[in-house]
Design a protein around this motif. Structure first.
Motif, short mmCIF file in Angstrom:
data_model
loop_
_atom_site.label_atom_id
_atom_site.label_comp_id
_atom_site.label_asym_id
_atom_site.label_seq_id
_atom_site.Cartn_x
_atom_site.Cartn_y
_atom_site.Cartn_z
N LEU A 120 0.86 -0.92 0.25
CA LEU A 120 -0.24 0.06 -0.18
C LEU A 120 0.88 1.35 0.00
O LEU A 120 0.55 2.06 -0.90
CB LEU A 120 -0.52 -0.09 1.60
N ALA A 121 1.86 1.10 0.62
CA ALA A 121 2.88 2.20 0.79
C ALA A 121 3.17 2.41 -0.78
O ALA A 121 3.67 3.93 -1.32
CB ALA A 121 4.06 2.16 1.72
N ALA A 122 3.95 1.87 -1.45
CA ALA A 122 4.74 1.78 -2.73
C ALA A 122 3.09 2.09 -3.73
O ALA A 122 3.94 2.84 -4.58
CB ALA A 122 5.02 -0.25 -3.50
N GLN A 123 2.26 1.60 -3.73
CA GLN A 123 0.63 1.92 -4.54
C GLN A 123 0.97 3.65 -4.24
O GLN A 123 0.32 4.20 -5.72
CB GLN A 123 -0.59 1.38 -4.33
N LYS A 124 0.79 4.20 -3.28
CA LYS A 124 0.67 5.72 -3.52
C LYS A 124 2.07 6.69 -3.28
O LYS A 124 1.70 7.46 -3.23
CB LYS A 124 0.62 5.89 -1.38
N GLU A 125 2.97 5.49 -3.29
CA GLU A 125 4.94 6.27 -3.18
C GLU A 125 4.35 7.36 -4.93
O GLU A 125 4.89 6.38 -6.01
CB GLU A 125 5.50 5.27 -3.06
N HIS A 126 5.19 8.33 -4.32
CA HIS A 126 5.13 8.89 -6.03
C HIS A 126 6.83 9.26 -6.11
O HIS A 126 7.31 9.04 -8.11
CB HIS A 126 4.44 10.44 -5.99
N GLU A 127 7.71 8.92 -5.46
CA GLU A 127 9.11 9.02 -5.79
C GLU A 127 9.13 7.79 -5.42
O GLU A 127 9.22 6.89 -4.96
CB GLU A 127 10.20 9.17 -4.62
N GLU A 128 9.68 6.79 -7.02
CA GLU A 128 9.49 5.41 -7.52
C GLU A 128 11.25 5.05 -7.22
O GLU A 128 10.54 3.96 -6.84
CB GLU A 128 8.84 5.23 -9.32
N LYS A 129 11.75 5.71 -6.88
CA LYS A 129 13.12 5.35 -6.55
C LYS A 129 13.25 5.00 -4.99
O LYS A 129 14.15 4.26 -4.69
CB LYS A 129 14.37 6.32 -6.83
#
Length: 277
Positions: A120-129
């Motif tokens: 879920l954290a990854a889903q909302k993360e705009h900084e893909e790095k």
């Protein structure tokens, strides 16, 4: 791309929803790769639980409607975390052998709960790095029994809040912290507190360092009352910051041209040099 197609392609290597039998077989094979009869026995149980957990969450993810970029980020973290866990087991590292993988009458396993939180954290993360570091964090927690369920959940929440530059700041400050322990010590950092901070980059870096200080991720032997009162030479990685540094493997950051530029700006701030406006 249609939603049905997105669901089918969300994670290339996700296991089919075939129940726990396939997971048990795969888990047994993975567990057997862990050295020694005792290691194989303990590892087999944990590895079986890990395989089953990834199957369960893979099936759950496939049911959800995600935007294309969300699909990409979630899929990246899912696949990377699974890859890292498999690499560790291949290196004969034993997964934690505690209640982290157990389900009780009132809740699902902590490992599954944490995997969902990470995705879920990854889903909302705009900084893909940042996504690779979320995957590292999750994978490493499964091999560290000293990290309790509440602590693990808090670490994922903290990691979610960090910016990519704050992750780089942790790397820089930990490196300088180690350099101070050498003989002779190396400490090129500014030895006094800033009275004021100027310049767009310096102001932004100071604000992010102060934010890490308020989160008890960074510490200082001198009290920092605001972003303008930072003494770089006194900064250390502490508490949850040390956990994040170790579990996200920040001693080995992913090489990237932008990262080099970001870390150069951080070092200029830490040594007290002027930066371009």
């Amino acid at each position: 791309m249609k939603q049905d197609e997105i669901k089918k392609t969300i994670i290339d290597n996700v296991s089919e929803c075939a129940g726990s039998a396939a997971g048990a077989v795969a888990g047994g094979l993975i567990g057997a790769a862990i050295g020694g009869p005792e290691g194989a026995a303990a590892g087999s149980v944990a590895a079986t639980a890990i395989e089953h957990m990834f199957q369960t969450m893979g099936c759950e993810i496939k049911k959800r409607t995600l935007a294309p970029l969300e699909e990409q980020r979630v899929g990246t973290v899912y696949a990377k975390a699974k890859e890292l866990i498999e690499e560790k087991i291949a290196q004969r590292k034993t997964p934690r052998n505690d209640i982290f993988f157990d389900k009780d009458s009132s809740s699902r396993p902590a490992s599954e709960e944490l995997l969902e939180g990470t995705l879920l954290a990854a889903q909302k993360e705009h900084e893909e790095k940042k996504t690779v570091y979320l995957a590292r964090l999750y994978a490493n927690i499964l091999f560290h029994p000293e990290i309790s369920r509440p602590t693990a959940n808090h670490l994922v929440k903290l990691a979610e809040q960090l910016t990519y530059r704050q992750i780089a700041i942790l790397n820089n400050i930990a490196t300088m912290q180690f350099a101070r322990t050498l003989n002779p010590p190396i400490n090129p950092l500014k030895k006094s507190a800033y009275e004021s901070v100027s310049g767009t980059e310096n102001v932004a870096i100071a604000a992010e360092i102060f934010d890490l200080y308020r989160m008890s991720i960074l510490g200082s032997s001198q009290v920092i009352l605001d972003a303008g009162g930072i003494n770089p030479s006194t900064l250390t990685v502490v508490g949850y910051g040390a956990h994040l540094y170790n579990l996200m493997d920040l001693d080995s950051m992913e090489p990237d041209p932008e990262l080099i530029e970001i870390q150069a700006s951080i070092m200029l701030f830490l040594i007290g040099a002027k930066q371009r406006q």
